[in-house]
Write an enzyme that holds these catalytic residues in place. Structure first.
Site, PDB file in Angstrom:
ATOM      1  N   HIS A   1      45.763  64.485  21.159  1.00 14.56           N
ATOM      2  CA  HIS A   1      46.894  63.570  21.364  1.00 14.56           C
ATOM      3  C   HIS A   1      48.015  64.265  22.144  1.00 14.56           C
ATOM      4  O   HIS A   1      48.543  63.703  23.113  1.00 14.56           O
ATOM      5  CB  HIS A   1      47.415  63.087  20.015  1.00 14.56           C
ATOM      6  CG  HIS A   1      48.635  62.227  20.129  1.00 14.56           C
ATOM      7  ND1 HIS A   1      48.581  60.876  20.382  1.00 14.56           N
ATOM      8  CD2 HIS A   1      49.972  62.544  20.057  1.00 14.56           C
ATOM      9  CE1 HIS A   1      49.805  60.384  20.453  1.00 14.56           C
ATOM     10  NE2 HIS A   1      50.664  61.374  20.256  1.00 14.56           N
TER      11      HIS A   1
ATOM     12  N   CYS B   1      62.524  58.340  23.972  1.00 15.86           N
ATOM     13  CA  CYS B   1      62.800  56.922  23.747  1.00 15.86           C
ATOM     14  C   CYS B   1      61.546  56.165  23.313  1.00 15.86           C
ATOM     15  O   CYS B   1      61.638  55.079  22.732  1.00 15.86           O
ATOM     16  CB  CYS B   1      63.393  56.278  24.994  1.00 15.86           C
ATOM     17  SG  CYS B   1      62.349  56.433  26.459  1.00 15.86           S
TER      18      CYS B   1
END
Length: 442
Positions: free
Chosen positions: A99, A50
């Site tokens: 990351h 999400c």
């Protein structure tokens, strides 16, 4: 091969754009397969939650990969590229790995330390691996990320404590009742916070959620969302009498639940606790209800205090989690450097093995009297001698501390043994696996 990442997240794109770039609402596996048809993506993994949509690829041409991934996002989601280009971020090689490691460790989440993300990263990789879209580079990268997430969970307290009002309310309910299985919940009001808290309560196994609201349609919509049922606003007292937990979050300007209301449904001496979560501002519940035995009341200020304490505690753990990421990134860097030496290592091994075979063939006449078992043993012994002679030099070549030194040594080995005269192409994955393993970590 270069590691390359392109994506959007809650840090770069609003929720409406993230929804339009979401892969998880459809089949992530189908997206990976569609991506595999792009010539620049030799390997690919799609991570979609999400809060983020990220594409990881292994490519020999990162610039071309970027262009093809932008086109892929536009085509796959039927979205003009100008609408999402300003919100994209891109990383390559170590920045991309860094990351991903922070994502898996919960450090890049909207709620830092939230535990679900590691499972979502694993699911993304599994979808790619099942479709044979994850090769050696992405396999190593993602498995290292799994290790980062596991270490952050086990070696820090980053994921401990509620860091939202809704989580704090549920945590308090669990402290009071021990466990929430079988408990009954009354939700008064049907706004966003009520919905989120009700969802958390449902995931903890409450038996029943009853919704009441002055607007019946809102109550019915929330009941459908959380698997609950509704009662008319006028029946709130009867519903309260059956409840163990009462969650209130209305827009009323004065209390809607008084001490008299609570006494009417519980009596002055209640056998089991009745827990009020009053998230409304102004407050929905008269503070005097706490004078009733076995009645507990927490308002939004109480919950925010708990959240701030937990956020401060997590903040102290962030540095420890970042140190774990840095440590694993250094190991990943060493692995990447070792891969650059593999073509030379393979060529060197092949050159030595060619010499070994040529010498055995030259001595074939003298060895013709040996029985087959002795010939096989001689072949094995000479092969092992070559292996042992090359073990230390090849490990040292793979473990050199920086790219410049490794390049110089690799060039020297190539010249000394004239490896450029033969094939020194990068080995297939099975050849790579046959090379001497890196020494265990200290």
């Amino acid at each position: 091969m270069h590691l390359f990442l392109l994506g959007v997240s809650h840090r770069t794109a609003p929720v409406d754009l993230r929804e339009r770039l979401d892969f998880s609402s459809r089949d992530v596996g189908a997206a990976v397969e569609a991506l595999a048809t792009r010539s620049s993506a030799a390997e690919s993994v799609v991570l979609s939650t999400c809060n983020r949509s990220e594409i990881y690829v292994a490519s020999s041409d990162p610039a071309r990969a970027r262009d093809e991934l932008v086109t892929f996002l536009s085509d796959y989601h039927q979205l003009p590229r100008d609408e999402f280009l300003p919100h994209l971020f891109a990383h390559d090689n170590l920045a991309a790995a860094h990351h991903l490691f922070r994502v898996a460790g919960g450090l890049d989440s909207l709620v830092v330390g939230e535990p679900q993300i590691l499972g979502q990263v694993k699911d993304a990789f599994r979808a790619a691996a099942e479709r044979h879209c994850a090769g050696p580079l992405l396999t190593k990268t993602f498995h290292t990320a799994f290790g980062v997430g596991k270490r952050v969970r086990s070696e820090t307290a980053l994921g401990e404590g509620a860091v939202s009002v809704s989580f704090a309310a549920v945590a308090l309910a669990r402290k009071i009742f021990g466990r929430l299985h079988g408990r009954r919940v009354l939700v008064v009001g049907a706004g966003e916070v009520s919905a989120l808290t009700a969802q958390h309560l449902r995931t903890h196994g409450v038996a029943e959620i009853v919704i009441t609201s002055r607007t019946a349609a809102h109550a019915e919509a929330l009941a459908a969302e959380v698997g609950g049922q509704t009662v008319p606003w006028s029946d709130m007292r009867q519903a309260m009498a059956r409840a163990n937990i009462v969650l209130t979050a209305t827009g009323s300007q004065r209390p809607i639940i008084s001490r008299a209301d609570v006494e009417a449904v519980t009596g002055r001496h209640r056998a089991e606790p009745l827990f009020f979560i009053d998230i409304a501002v102004p407050r929905d519940v008269d503070p005097a209800v706490t004078e009733i035995e076995q009645v507990f009341l927490y308002n939004v200020d109480d919950l925010k205090g708990i959240v701030q304490e937990n956020l401060a505690r997590r903040g102290a753990e962030i540095a420890r989690a970042e140190a774990i990421v840095a440590e694993e990134l250094a190991r990943f860097m060493a692995w990447q450097r070792s891969r650059r030496a593999i073509p030379t290592v393979v060529a060197l091994r092949q050159r030595f093995d060619d010499i070994r075979r040529a010498e055995l063939q030259r001595l074939d006449g003298r060895l013709s009297g040996l029985p087959p078992e002795a010939r096989a043993r001689l072949d094995e012994v000479t092969r092992l001698i070559v292996e042992k002679l090359l073990l230390e030099p090849t490990e040292q070549l793979k473990a050199l501390p920086d790219e410049e030194t490794q390049a110089a040594y690799t060039e020297a080995v190539n010249r000394l043994f004239r490896l450029q005269d033969g094939e020194a192409a990068e080995p297939a994955p099975d050849e790579t696996e046959s090379l001497p393993a890196d020494r265990p970590r200290e």
